[in-house]
Scaffold this motif. Structure first.
Motif, short mmCIF file in Angstrom:
data_model
loop_
_atom_site.label_atom_id
_atom_site.label_comp_id
_atom_site.label_asym_id
_atom_site.label_seq_id
_atom_site.Cartn_x
_atom_site.Cartn_y
_atom_site.Cartn_z
N HIS A 75 0.86 -1.18 0.00
CA HIS A 75 0.00 0.00 0.00
C HIS A 75 0.89 1.23 0.00
CE1 HIS A 75 -4.09 -1.37 0.37
NE2 HIS A 75 -3.83 -2.12 1.43
N TYR A 76 0.58 2.20 -0.85
CA TYR A 76 1.30 3.47 -0.84
C TYR A 76 0.34 4.57 -0.43
CZ TYR A 76 3.50 7.72 -2.57
OH TYR A 76 4.01 8.99 -2.68
N LEU A 77 0.69 5.26 0.65
CA LEU A 77 -0.10 6.40 1.13
C LEU A 77 0.76 7.64 0.96
CD1 LEU A 77 -2.72 7.34 2.64
CD2 LEU A 77 -1.37 7.16 4.75
N GLY A 78 0.45 8.44 -0.07
CA GLY A 78 1.24 9.62 -0.37
C GLY A 78 0.67 10.88 0.24
N HIS A 79 1.21 12.03 -0.18
CA HIS A 79 0.73 13.31 0.34
C HIS A 79 -0.68 13.62 -0.12
CE1 HIS A 79 5.16 14.74 0.78
NE2 HIS A 79 4.74 14.14 1.86
N ARG A 80 -0.99 13.24 -1.36
CA ARG A 80 -2.33 13.51 -1.90
C ARG A 80 -3.26 12.36 -1.54
NH1 ARG A 80 -0.90 15.92 -7.93
NH2 ARG A 80 0.35 17.70 -7.20
N ASP A 81 -4.51 12.73 -1.25
CA ASP A 81 -5.45 11.72 -0.76
C ASP A 81 -6.15 10.93 -1.87
OD1 ASP A 81 -5.01 12.15 2.00
OD2 ASP A 81 -6.17 13.99 1.88
N ALA A 82 -6.02 11.37 -3.12
CA ALA A 82 -6.54 10.62 -4.27
C ALA A 82 -8.01 10.23 -4.10
CB ALA A 82 -5.68 9.39 -4.53
#
Length: 200
Positions: A75-82
């Motif tokens: 799982h990739y949790l980036g800065h943007r919530d998409a």
């Protein structure tokens, strides 16, 4: 299970951000990636997630599903919530559950776990920044994947939200999961540190 990086190098815009980077994270452990702004913390996570090519080195996940790539098990949790603002909270989560595939967990239960059980039918356009972050975090538990790649996971969260994330990370580690997290502050869980050098 063990996540290993050997001799990793990242080049962005013709400039070497880091090189010769080695680390390993066994099952049930977390690695906190620290460093100044621009050091390459986010870039490292994106390389592991398969979103950026590495200029050198190799990544391996020992003990994972042989027929799946590392990004397919992470799982990739980036800065943007998409998130799609026109979809409800539950519809957004269902989109990601269908997109990610694999072993899925009930969406409503996942939303309850992050404190959004009251907002399942609310369009995500009406969510606060902290609530959007909680919805993104719900993806981590809605679809079972052993590796969590978290970029500043507690950003925009209040004290209760930060404690919730720490609880979820702790449960993931206790189940044998792996966490690689870029952070400027404490994660709220025990974690070894990988400091990346670089200019601010």
């Amino acid at each position: 299970m063990r996540l290993t990086g050997q001799g990793l190098e990242c080049v962005r815009g013709g400039r070497s951000i880091f090189s010769g980077l080695d680390f390993e994270v066994p099952a049930g452990q977390a690695l906190a990636v620290t460093g100044v702004n621009g050091a390459g913390k986010s870039s490292l996570l994106r390389i592991v997630a398969g979103l950026l090519p590495a200029a050198g080195g190799a990544m391996t996940l020992e003990g994972g599903e042989a027929e799946l790539t590392l990004p397919e098990q992470a799982h990739y949790l980036g800065h943007r919530d998409a998130l799609k603002p026109s979809l409800t909270v539950l519809e957004n989560l269902d989109f990601w559950r269908n997109f990610l595939g694999g072993e899925a967990i009930d969406g409503t239960a996942s939303l309850e776990a992050v404190g959004l059980g009251h907002a399942v039918h609310l369009p995500s356009a009406f969510l606060s920044a902290g609530q959007r972050r909680r919805l993104s975090i719900a993806r981590l538990i809605a679809v079972n994947r052993p590796v969590w790649l978290l970029d500043e996971p507690t950003s925009a969260l209040d004290t209760a939200g930060q404690a919730m994330v720490a609880d979820l990370m702790g449960a993931h580690l206790r189940s044998g999961g792996i966490i690689l997290a870029a952070t400027h502050g404490p994660l709220g869980i025990a974690a070894k540190e990988l400091r990346i050098g670089g200019d601010a």
